[in-house]
Design a protein around this motif. Structure first.
Motif, PDB file in Angstrom:
ATOM      1  N   CYS A 340       0.836  -1.212   0.000  1.00  0.00           N
ATOM      2  CA  CYS A 340       0.000   0.000   0.000  1.00  0.00           C
ATOM      3  C   CYS A 340       0.864   1.252   0.000  1.00  0.00           C
ATOM      4  CB  CYS A 340      -0.987  -0.008   1.171  1.00  0.00           C
ATOM      5  SG  CYS A 340      -0.352   0.556   2.767  1.00  0.00           S
ATOM      6  N   GLN A 341       2.011   1.206   0.676  1.00  0.00           N
ATOM      7  CA  GLN A 341       2.923   2.347   0.642  1.00  0.00           C
ATOM      8  C   GLN A 341       3.460   2.562  -0.774  1.00  0.00           C
ATOM      9  OE1 GLN A 341       6.036   1.823   3.502  1.00  0.00           O
ATOM     10  NE2 GLN A 341       4.694   2.079   5.257  1.00  0.00           N
ATOM     11  N   THR A 342       3.854   1.476  -1.414  1.00  0.00           N
ATOM     12  CA  THR A 342       4.394   1.566  -2.769  1.00  0.00           C
ATOM     13  C   THR A 342       3.377   2.179  -3.727  1.00  0.00           C
ATOM     14  OG1 THR A 342       5.805  -0.357  -2.403  1.00  0.00           O
ATOM     15  CG2 THR A 342       5.355   0.233  -4.687  1.00  0.00           C
ATOM     16  N   ARG A 343       2.129   1.788  -3.601  1.00  0.00           N
ATOM     17  CA  ARG A 343       1.091   2.320  -4.488  1.00  0.00           C
ATOM     18  C   ARG A 343       0.739   3.776  -4.180  1.00  0.00           C
ATOM     19  NH1 ARG A 343      -3.408  -2.403  -5.722  1.00  0.00           N
ATOM     20  NH2 ARG A 343      -1.931  -4.134  -6.009  1.00  0.00           N
ATOM     21  N   GLU A 344       0.932   4.175  -2.931  1.00  0.00           N
ATOM     22  CA  GLU A 344       0.530   5.519  -2.533  1.00  0.00           C
ATOM     23  C   GLU A 344       1.571   6.581  -2.905  1.00  0.00           C
ATOM     24  OE1 GLU A 344      -1.587   8.704  -0.669  1.00  0.00           O
ATOM     25  OE2 GLU A 344      -2.175   6.747  -1.464  1.00  0.00           O
ATOM     26  N   ALA A 345       2.840   6.331  -2.594  1.00  0.00           N
ATOM     27  CA  ALA A 345       3.851   7.385  -2.776  1.00  0.00           C
ATOM     28  C   ALA A 345       5.234   6.814  -2.511  1.00  0.00           C
ATOM     29  CB  ALA A 345       3.580   8.548  -1.816  1.00  0.00           C
ATOM     30  N   ASP A 346       6.236   7.631  -2.804  1.00  0.00           N
ATOM     31  CA  ASP A 346       7.594   7.275  -2.424  1.00  0.00           C
ATOM     32  C   ASP A 346       7.691   7.338  -0.903  1.00  0.00           C
ATOM     33  OD1 ASP A 346      10.249   6.627  -2.517  1.00  0.00           O
ATOM     34  OD2 ASP A 346      10.930   8.575  -3.253  1.00  0.00           O
ATOM     35  N   SER A 347       8.604   6.559  -0.330  1.00  0.00           N
ATOM     36  CA  SER A 347       8.742   6.571   1.120  1.00  0.00           C
ATOM     37  C   SER A 347      10.199   6.366   1.506  1.00  0.00           C
ATOM     38  CB  SER A 347       7.879   5.479   1.766  1.00  0.00           C
ATOM     39  OG  SER A 347       8.275   4.196   1.325  1.00  0.00           O
ATOM     40  N   ILE A 348      10.543   6.892   2.638  1.00  0.00           N
ATOM     41  CA  ILE A 348      11.868   6.710   3.231  1.00  0.00           C
ATOM     42  C   ILE A 348      11.678   5.826   4.453  1.00  0.00           C
ATOM     43  CG2 ILE A 348      13.756   7.899   4.415  1.00  0.00           C
ATOM     44  CD1 ILE A 348      13.225  10.261   2.498  1.00  0.00           C
ATOM     45  N   LYS A 349      12.398   4.693   4.487  1.00  0.00           N
ATOM     46  CA  LYS A 349      12.089   3.633   5.438  1.00  0.00           C
ATOM     47  C   LYS A 349      13.216   3.419   6.439  1.00  0.00           C
ATOM     48  CE  LYS A 349       9.316   1.135   1.968  1.00  0.00           C
ATOM     49  NZ  LYS A 349       8.018   1.073   2.633  1.00  0.00           N
ATOM     50  N   HIS A 350      12.820   2.898   7.599  1.00  0.00           N
ATOM     51  CA  HIS A 350      13.766   2.543   8.650  1.00  0.00           C
ATOM     52  C   HIS A 350      13.289   1.261   9.316  1.00  0.00           C
ATOM     53  CE1 HIS A 350      13.539   6.937   8.207  1.00  0.00           C
ATOM     54  NE2 HIS A 350      14.844   6.909   8.364  1.00  0.00           N
ATOM     55  N   ASP A 351      14.218   0.363   9.561  1.00  0.00           N
ATOM     56  CA  ASP A 351      13.963  -0.877  10.287  1.00  0.00           C
ATOM     57  C   ASP A 351      14.787  -0.811  11.561  1.00  0.00           C
ATOM     58  OD1 ASP A 351      13.616  -3.635  11.030  1.00  0.00           O
ATOM     59  OD2 ASP A 351      15.525  -4.061  10.026  1.00  0.00           O
ATOM     60  N   VAL A 352      14.148  -0.455  12.669  1.00  0.00           N
ATOM     61  CA  VAL A 352      14.887  -0.182  13.897  1.00  0.00           C
ATOM     62  C   VAL A 352      14.261  -0.943  15.059  1.00  0.00           C
ATOM     63  CG1 VAL A 352      15.598   2.106  13.097  1.00  0.00           C
ATOM     64  CG2 VAL A 352      13.491   1.866  14.422  1.00  0.00           C
ATOM     65  N   SER A 353      15.008  -1.019  16.142  1.00  0.00           N
ATOM     66  CA  SER A 353      14.451  -1.609  17.355  1.00  0.00           C
ATOM     67  C   SER A 353      14.911  -0.823  18.567  1.00  0.00           C
ATOM     68  CB  SER A 353      14.872  -3.076  17.495  1.00  0.00           C
ATOM     69  OG  SER A 353      16.270  -3.193  17.680  1.00  0.00           O
ATOM     70  N   VAL A 354      14.050  -0.806  19.565  1.00  0.00           N
ATOM     71  CA  VAL A 354      14.351  -0.191  20.856  1.00  0.00           C
ATOM     72  C   VAL A 354      13.749  -1.099  21.928  1.00  0.00           C
ATOM     73  CG1 VAL A 354      14.381   2.198  20.000  1.00  0.00           C
ATOM     74  CG2 VAL A 354      12.230   1.197  20.799  1.00  0.00           C
ATOM     75  N   PRO A 355      14.118  -0.923  23.191  1.00  0.00           N
ATOM     76  CA  PRO A 355      13.420  -1.669  24.237  1.00  0.00           C
ATOM     77  C   PRO A 355      11.906  -1.451  24.128  1.00  0.00           C
ATOM     78  CG  PRO A 355      15.342  -0.564  25.135  1.00  0.00           C
ATOM     79  CD  PRO A 355      15.197  -0.066  23.727  1.00  0.00           C
ATOM     80  N   VAL A 356      11.139  -2.480  24.412  1.00  0.00           N
ATOM     81  CA  VAL A 356       9.690  -2.401  24.205  1.00  0.00           C
ATOM     82  C   VAL A 356       9.088  -1.185  24.911  1.00  0.00           C
ATOM     83  CG1 VAL A 356       7.491  -3.547  24.661  1.00  0.00           C
ATOM     84  CG2 VAL A 356       9.442  -4.874  23.823  1.00  0.00           C
ATOM     85  N   ALA A 357       9.524  -0.934  26.122  1.00  0.00           N
ATOM     86  CA  ALA A 357       8.969   0.194  26.877  1.00  0.00           C
ATOM     87  C   ALA A 357       9.267   1.536  26.217  1.00  0.00           C
ATOM     88  CB  ALA A 357       9.508   0.190  28.307  1.00  0.00           C
ATOM     89  N   ALA A 358      10.284   1.584  25.339  1.00  0.00           N
ATOM     90  CA  ALA A 358      10.673   2.840  24.684  1.00  0.00           C
ATOM     91  C   ALA A 358       9.985   3.047  23.343  1.00  0.00           C
ATOM     92  CB  ALA A 358      12.191   2.869  24.492  1.00  0.00           C
ATOM     93  N   VAL A 359       9.164   2.106  22.895  1.00  0.00           N
ATOM     94  CA  VAL A 359       8.498   2.253  21.598  1.00  0.00           C
ATOM     95  C   VAL A 359       7.659   3.532  21.522  1.00  0.00           C
ATOM     96  CG1 VAL A 359       6.703   1.284  20.108  1.00  0.00           C
ATOM     97  CG2 VAL A 359       8.558  -0.176  20.938  1.00  0.00           C
ATOM     98  N   PRO A 360       6.849   3.864  22.531  1.00  0.00           N
ATOM     99  CA  PRO A 360       6.078   5.118  22.440  1.00  0.00           C
ATOM    100  C   PRO A 360       6.969   6.348  22.294  1.00  0.00           C
ATOM    101  CG  PRO A 360       5.172   3.709  24.153  1.00  0.00           C
ATOM    102  CD  PRO A 360       6.469   3.092  23.722  1.00  0.00           C
ATOM    103  N   ALA A 361       8.074   6.399  23.028  1.00  0.00           N
ATOM    104  CA  ALA A 361       8.985   7.548  22.923  1.00  0.00           C
ATOM    105  C   ALA A 361       9.621   7.599  21.540  1.00  0.00           C
ATOM    106  CB  ALA A 361      10.057   7.459  24.005  1.00  0.00           C
ATOM    107  N   LEU A 362      10.005   6.449  20.999  1.00  0.00           N
ATOM    108  CA  LEU A 362      10.576   6.413  19.650  1.00  0.00           C
ATOM    109  C   LEU A 362       9.614   7.027  18.647  1.00  0.00           C
ATOM    110  CD1 LEU A 362      12.518   5.351  17.399  1.00  0.00           C
ATOM    111  CD2 LEU A 362      11.169   3.234  17.451  1.00  0.00           C
TER     112      LEU A 362
END
Length: 474
Positions: A340-362
């Motif tokens: 759906c992203q590909t069909r909608e527009a160009d996008s700049i992507k990131h595959d990252v991880s943080v401690p689970v509790a830090a996901v909202p802050a990220l």
């Protein structure tokens, strides 16, 4: 300085044909599909594409390449997203493992599967299912992603919470070294404390230390029932609370938990990738969660857990899959996000991880930083709630042309990775380093760890013929 190609394409093709047969060497238009990765960000012609039909063929290819100084790019299903499976310079040869597809052993009693590297993930899943067992890796590209590729990137997928990354249920591997020697490590053993864990040198190495030709895997009991729900939550912070609640209520029965924005459903409906909205009602965020039940488990465990979450004010609504079709629609929605992203527009992507509790802050801090850089940009954060792996993408603003958008890519990356570093996270969670993150790895990796990696590379591939320019610069 990049290495110059040492051989002309015609001479290379003739040499390859002499080694593995002319019918197994692709050039020209027949080879072109192997030159570009799925997003089209990396494109470089290879001298040829070799498609060996046996492990012995792979050995011959690497022994020849090592002597001739020809660079080799191993390629599986070509589903990688960081350019690790395509050339980054002229004068390289792609080695496609697509013909190595033998199922060498299925031991249902021991729960062991041994297959060659060209088999797809979906095929491995079906082999296990036919014997009432589970091959736990599940990801959107499973129909084309191959065993060698997912091991080389240590792929994760939606079941990491319960079964870990691919590394965690791989018991052993077979790999051809740069000089053509064969490392035979296809152990079916779950316990083997005889020195270094050599298989783990190759898992996640993206073909820079050797070419994986086969692997042995642990299979698991197959659940008798999946209970699935798409749950409304007000924010990523509530999603973390829901994860903690479901883990306490369900224990090991909680096998998948995915964070999804409303934006995903809206785009998929717009581009007709799903036939209807699978949610119960509108919500800014959703959690797609699944319990896997076994013989002694009573049905209704997920519904009971969600009732408790509703009473605590963690969730506001939920759609519990009552049919296999509704469950399939929920997972179809999750798997169609990239499309759906590909069909909608160009996008700049990131595959990252943080401690689970830090996901909202990220999510909060990275969005705030990037929106300041590019007003009107459309954030799109989703991913694996249970292990803190967020696919953090940004779609170009409506009305902005591609070149101006792409010109800000470096600044956007710096903003996102700055937040990730502050929160103690990783700049690559499950897609690997490839070409895309070579320089970034040098910036964030511990210097001692980098030197250890370079030492391994020098020891196993002293002539630097295996996937040069991937993972480590050179």
């Amino acid at each position: 300085m990049r290495d110059e190609p040492k051989t002309e394409p015609k001479a290379v093709a003739e040499a390859l044909a002499g080694l593995i047969g002319a019918g197994n060497v692709l050039t020209g238009a027949a080879a072109a599909a192997h030159f570009e990765e799925p997003r089209g960000l990396y494109h470089q012609k290879a001298l040829a594409v070799a498609t060996p039909r046996s492990v012995a063929d792979v050995q011959k290819l690497l022994a020849w390449a090592n002597g001739a100084g020809v660079k080799i790019v191993p390629q599986g299903g070509n589903t990688g997203l960081v350019g690790g499976q395509v050339p980054d310079r002229a004068g390289e040869v792609i080695v496609s493992l697509r013909h190595l597809r033998d199922v060498r052993e299925v031991d249902a009693e021991a729960g062991v599967l041994i297959v060659e590297a060209g088999l797809t993930v979906a095929e491995a899943q079906r082999i296990a299912e036919q014997r009432g067992l589970l091959f736990p890796l599940s990801l959107g590209s499973e129909g084309s992603a191959q065993i060698g590729g997912v091991l080389s990137t240590n792929a994760g997928g939606v079941n990491v919470l319960a079964y870990g990354n691919t590394r965690d249920f791989c018991l052993g591997i077979e790999a051809v070294l740069a000089d053509g020697r064969l490392y035979q490590g296809l152990s079916p053993l779950r316990k083997d404390n005889t020195g270094y864990s050599l298989r783990n040198l190759f898992i996640g190495a993206e073909g820079t230390l050797g070419i994986i030709t086969a692997a042995s895997f642990r299979l698991y009991p197959r659940p008798v029932l999946f209970e699935t729900a798409l749950v409304n939550v007000a924010s990523p912070a509530e999603a973390v609370r829901l994860y903690e609640h479901l883990r306490a209520a369900g224990g090991n029965r909680l096998t998948s938990i995915e964070l999804l924005p409303r934006f995903a459903i809206e785009l998929e409906l717009k581009h007709e990738l799903i036939e209807r909205d699978p949610s119960a009602s509108m919500s800014p965020w959703y959690v797609l969660c699944e319990f896997s039940l076994f013989g002694a488990d009573a049905p209704g465990a997920l519904a009971a857990a969600l009732e408790g979450a509703l009473e605590k004010g963690i969730v506001t609504d939920a759609a519990i899959a009552e049919t296999l079709g509704h469950r399939a629609l929920m997972w179809k929605m999750r798997e169609a996000i990239s499309e759906c992203q590909t069909r909608e527009a160009d996008s700049i992507k990131h595959d990252v991880s943080v401690p689970v509790a830090a996901v909202p802050a990220l999510i909060e801090e990275a969005i705030a930083s990037v929106v300041k850089l590019v007003p009107g940009i459309r954030p799109f954060a989703f991913g694996h709630m249970g292990d803190g792996n967020i696919h953090f993408d940004f779609l170009q603003p409506v009305g902005m042309e591609g070149p101006p958008f792409r010109s800000q890519e470096a600044e956007i990356h710096a903003a996102v990775y700055g937040v990730v570093a502050k929160l103690g996270g990783s700049v690559s969670a499950e897609h690997g380093i490839g070409q895309m993150k070579v320089h970034l790895l040098e910036e964030v990796k511990d210097p001692v760890a980098l030197e250890m990696m370079r030492a391994l590379k020098r020891a196993l591939d002293p002539n630097n013929i295996l996937n040069p320019g991937k993972v480590l610069r050179g």
